[in-house]
Write a protein that holds these residues in place. Sequence first.
Motif, PDB file in Angstrom:
ATOM      1  N   CYS A  96       0.861  -1.171   0.000  1.00  0.00           N
ATOM      2  CA  CYS A  96       0.000   0.000   0.000  1.00  0.00           C
ATOM      3  C   CYS A  96       0.908   1.234   0.000  1.00  0.00           C
ATOM      4  O   CYS A  96       2.059   1.177   0.455  1.00  0.00           O
ATOM      5  CB  CYS A  96      -0.966   0.015   1.184  1.00  0.00           C
ATOM      6  N   ALA A  97       0.385   2.319  -0.524  1.00  0.00           N
ATOM      7  CA  ALA A  97       1.203   3.513  -0.675  1.00  0.00           C
ATOM      8  C   ALA A  97       0.333   4.764  -0.679  1.00  0.00           C
ATOM      9  O   ALA A  97      -0.862   4.714  -0.997  1.00  0.00           O
ATOM     10  CB  ALA A  97       2.015   3.445  -1.965  1.00  0.00           C
ATOM     11  N   ARG A  98       0.950   5.895  -0.337  1.00  0.00           N
ATOM     12  CA  ARG A  98       0.277   7.176  -0.450  1.00  0.00           C
ATOM     13  C   ARG A  98       0.666   7.822  -1.783  1.00  0.00           C
ATOM     14  O   ARG A  98       1.843   7.774  -2.176  1.00  0.00           O
ATOM     15  CB  ARG A  98       0.660   8.114   0.687  1.00  0.00           C
ATOM     16  N   VAL A  99      -0.294   8.458  -2.403  1.00  0.00           N
ATOM     17  CA  VAL A  99      -0.072   9.079  -3.704  1.00  0.00           C
ATOM     18  C   VAL A  99      -0.270  10.577  -3.583  1.00  0.00           C
ATOM     19  O   VAL A  99      -1.332  11.036  -3.163  1.00  0.00           O
ATOM     20  CB  VAL A  99      -1.023   8.504  -4.773  1.00  0.00           C
ATOM     21  N   GLN A 100       0.748  11.322  -3.961  1.00  0.00           N
ATOM     22  CA  GLN A 100       0.679  12.777  -3.966  1.00  0.00           C
ATOM     23  C   GLN A 100      -0.267  13.264  -5.083  1.00  0.00           C
ATOM     24  O   GLN A 100      -0.511  12.537  -6.034  1.00  0.00           O
ATOM     25  CB  GLN A 100       2.078  13.345  -4.218  1.00  0.00           C
ATOM     26  N   PRO A 101      -0.745  14.504  -4.980  1.00  0.00           N
ATOM     27  CA  PRO A 101      -1.561  15.063  -6.065  1.00  0.00           C
ATOM     28  C   PRO A 101      -0.848  15.053  -7.417  1.00  0.00           C
ATOM     29  O   PRO A 101      -1.489  15.100  -8.459  1.00  0.00           O
ATOM     30  CB  PRO A 101      -1.832  16.498  -5.598  1.00  0.00           C
ATOM     31  N   THR A 102       0.464  15.019  -7.397  1.00  0.00           N
ATOM     32  CA  THR A 102       1.258  14.936  -8.630  1.00  0.00           C
ATOM     33  C   THR A 102       1.420  13.493  -9.100  1.00  0.00           C
ATOM     34  O   THR A 102       2.169  13.233 -10.035  1.00  0.00           O
ATOM     35  CB  THR A 102       2.648  15.521  -8.384  1.00  0.00           C
ATOM     36  N   TYR A 103       0.771  12.562  -8.427  1.00  0.00           N
ATOM     37  CA  TYR A 103       0.846  11.131  -8.722  1.00  0.00           C
ATOM     38  C   TYR A 103       2.205  10.536  -8.385  1.00  0.00           C
ATOM     39  O   TYR A 103       2.564   9.486  -8.895  1.00  0.00           O
ATOM     40  CB  TYR A 103       0.440  10.827 -10.164  1.00  0.00           C
ATOM     41  N   TRP A 104       2.941  11.186  -7.522  1.00  0.00           N
ATOM     42  CA  TRP A 104       4.178  10.619  -6.992  1.00  0.00           C
ATOM     43  C   TRP A 104       3.829   9.772  -5.776  1.00  0.00           C
ATOM     44  O   TRP A 104       3.156  10.230  -4.868  1.00  0.00           O
ATOM     45  CB  TRP A 104       5.129  11.753  -6.595  1.00  0.00           C
ATOM     46  N   TYR A 105       4.301   8.536  -5.781  1.00  0.00           N
ATOM     47  CA  TYR A 105       4.048   7.618  -4.674  1.00  0.00           C
ATOM     48  C   TYR A 105       5.132   7.852  -3.626  1.00  0.00           C
ATOM     49  O   TYR A 105       6.260   7.356  -3.775  1.00  0.00           O
ATOM     50  CB  TYR A 105       4.065   6.176  -5.180  1.00  0.00           C
TER      51      TYR A 105
END
Length: 118
Positions: A96-105
Amino acid sequence: VQLQESGPGLVKPSQTLSLTCTVSGGSITTNWYFWAWIRQPPGKGLEWIGYITYSGTTYYSPSLKSRTSISRDTSKNQFTLQMSSIGPEDTAVYYCARVQPTYWYDYWGQGTQVTVSS
């Protein structure tokens, strides 16, 4: 931010896989983050499964959409992956991962091995 996957390491074919990601150090409802599930089968690259947004909207890989569901429990700051009709091809390390608004994980869990076998 820390993420931790949990769930069974061994699943029988045709069963439903259920994995939970517990998030600490940040809320899964914080604008504008997405929360993703990704997997890596043995000897292969990363495969995106889907994500759930800060508002609860879900997006899925077209190839997995028919048997995948991502939900969340905001009171526990967790999000969950359910995948039905599991087969040997679903054997993988699941992240599982968090995704930034820029789609950077930017933050990842350590991963959990799931083996599909009878």
